[in-house]
Design an enzyme around this catalytic site. Structure first.
Site, PDB file in Angstrom:
ATOM      1  NE  ARG A  66       5.393  78.236  26.673  1.00  9.57           N
ATOM      2  CZ  ARG A  66       5.235  77.952  27.959  1.00  9.57           C
ATOM      3  NH1 ARG A  66       5.446  76.704  28.390  1.00  9.57           N
ATOM      4  NH2 ARG A  66       4.879  78.883  28.823  1.00  9.57           N
ATOM      5  CB  ALA A  80      30.081  81.944  12.403  1.00 10.68           C
ATOM      6  CE  LYS A 105      37.211  80.741  16.825  1.00 13.43           C
ATOM      7  NZ  LYS A 105      36.919  80.824  15.383  1.00 13.43           N
ATOM      8  CG  ASP A 133      38.049  76.928   8.602  1.00 13.35           C
ATOM      9  OD1 ASP A 133      38.327  75.728   8.390  1.00 13.35           O
ATOM     10  OD2 ASP A 133      38.810  77.691   9.229  1.00 13.35           O
ATOM     11  CG  ASN A 134      39.126  72.918   5.970  1.00 15.51           C
ATOM     12  OD1 ASN A 134      39.309  71.774   5.573  1.00 15.51           O
ATOM     13  ND2 ASN A 134      39.075  73.212   7.265  1.00 15.51           N
ATOM     14  CG  PHE A 135      35.081  72.366   0.225  1.00 14.11           C
ATOM     15  CD1 PHE A 135      33.994  71.533   0.045  1.00 14.11           C
ATOM     16  CD2 PHE A 135      34.894  73.728   0.100  1.00 14.11           C
ATOM     17  CE1 PHE A 135      32.752  72.044  -0.249  1.00 14.11           C
ATOM     18  CE2 PHE A 135      33.660  74.252  -0.198  1.00 14.11           C
ATOM     19  CZ  PHE A 135      32.578  73.400  -0.377  1.00 14.11           C
ATOM     20  CD  GLU A 136      43.012  68.527   4.005  1.00  9.90           C
ATOM     21  OE1 GLU A 136      43.755  67.563   4.239  1.00  9.90           O
ATOM     22  OE2 GLU A 136      43.405  69.699   3.962  1.00  9.90           O
ATOM     23  CB  CYS A 143      27.242  63.088  -5.562  1.00  9.16           C
ATOM     24  SG  CYS A 143      27.347  61.310  -5.301  1.00  9.16           S
ATOM     25  CB  CYS A 173      34.889  84.744   7.060  1.00  9.21           C
ATOM     26  SG  CYS A 173      33.387  83.745   7.134  1.00  9.21           S
TER      27      CYS A 173
END
Length: 339
Positions: free
Chosen positions: A7, A34, A81, A125-128, A169, A181
């Site tokens: 498909r 998630a 996980k 889950d983090n910007f670092e 940027c 969360c």
């Protein structure tokens, strides 16, 4: 061609040639929560040749509401996980080579994995960690797809080295979400919407249909029925240290990382963020209190009970995680609360 993908092959944007290209690609997914579990399942079912998943956390009961690969059995077993995802994905499609790495997505690890990676998926889950991904992307010319969600809100942007602005940027232009969360809650449809955006772009890149890759920054709020698509070409900054004319890849530098230290003689980890900024203790106390945490504080610090651990947060963003000597676990707690 395997009937499994029939498909997908019928879809004109992919076809037989595109399916063969998908089969020959290697995708690195950072995070198995998630977004990571959902994206991994979509790409596994699509027949990507190799998928590597990096995650440092284990499955908890609160994950089951939105993290689609996991079960109550995984919670009881406190399975990492990455390991639980690997087992489930192999059961879904044995044709796909799945590799799970249980650990932190450090600059050293990501640079080690960079060779042979065709695409990186952001599910952290983090910007670092995202900024590390961004610098690895620019240094090794690997496209990656940013994605984030909290509450009913989500966003996504495709970053192609040499063509689009990078995340560094964008931070000059867009006020990206700072909640997590654990402080703002989340509904599953927001997760699924971001997964749809990220994996659709991933398939375009994997079949090398670069003209179809979305170049706008998408954000939405499903509860408030809002959807925004912003052109970002003008956000590209010549002086950017990650993708500009004199790039130095600052987030691969050890000095720019969050500092973690086990305090001598104490079952406590001190965490000091790389970029210090004042934390609104009153606002944070209200958010955490509404989520059921036991919170106490004064004008100088906030104390948060978190099961076996206790977290003390200071105005400058520094924190003490009492009840553990595990640096990775302490860092995970810190980033879950402060983003």
């Amino acid at each position: 061609m395997n009937e499994r993908y029939s498909r997908q092959v019928l879809f004109p944007g992919i076809g037989k040639e595109g399916q063969e290209k998908i089969r020959g690609k290697h995708v690195l997914i950072i995070g198995a929560g998630a977004l990571g579990s959902g994206s991994a399942e979509v790409l596994t079912r699509a027949g990507v040749g190799r998928i590597t998943i990096v995650d440092r956390d284990y499955v908890e009961e609160s994950n089951l509401q939105r993290q689609q690969l996991y079960t109550e059995e995984d919670v009881l077993g406190k399975l990492p996980k990455a390991a639980a995802a690997e087992k489930r994905l192999r059961a879904i499609n044995s044709d796909v080579e799945i590799r799970a790495i249980i650990g932190d997505a450090t600059p050293e690890l990501l640079e080690e994995l960079a060779a042979g990676i065709d695409l990186m998926m952001d599910a952290t889950d983090n910007f670092e960690t995202r900024m590390v991904m961004n610098d690895v992307s620019q240094k090794y010319k690997i496209p990656w797809i940013y994605g984030a969600c909290v509450g009913s809100y989500g966003m996504s942007f495709s970053i192609i080295p040499g063509k689009t602005p990078c995340l560094n940027c964008l931070l000059r232009t867009i006020p990206l979400q700072g909640m997590t969360c654990d402080t703002g809650g989340i509904i599953s449809p927001a997760v699924q919407m971001v997964i749809a955006h990220q994996t659709a772009e991933a398939l375009k890149m994997l079949v090398e249909d670069w003209e179809s890759v979305r170049t706008t920054f998408v954000s939405f709020d499903l509860w408030r029925n809002q959807y925004t698509s912003l052109k970002m070409s003008k956000a590209k900054f010549a002086g950017c240290l990650s993708c500009g004319e004199e790039r130095t890849y600052p987030y691969l530098d050890h000095e720019n990382r969050t500092k973690t230290t086990v305090l001598c003689g104490r079952d406590t980890v001190q965490i000091r963020p790389s970029n210090q900024g004042e934390v609104s203790l009153e606002k944070l106390a209200g958010q955490l209190g509404s989520l059921g945490y036991q919170v106490k504080g004064n004008p100088y610090l906030l104390s948060v009970e978190m099961g076996p651990e206790r977290m003390v947060i200071f105005q400058d963003g520094r924190a003490l995680i009492h009840g553990t000597k595990d640096l990775t676990h302490a860092k995970s707690i810190y980033q879950r609360i402060l983003g």
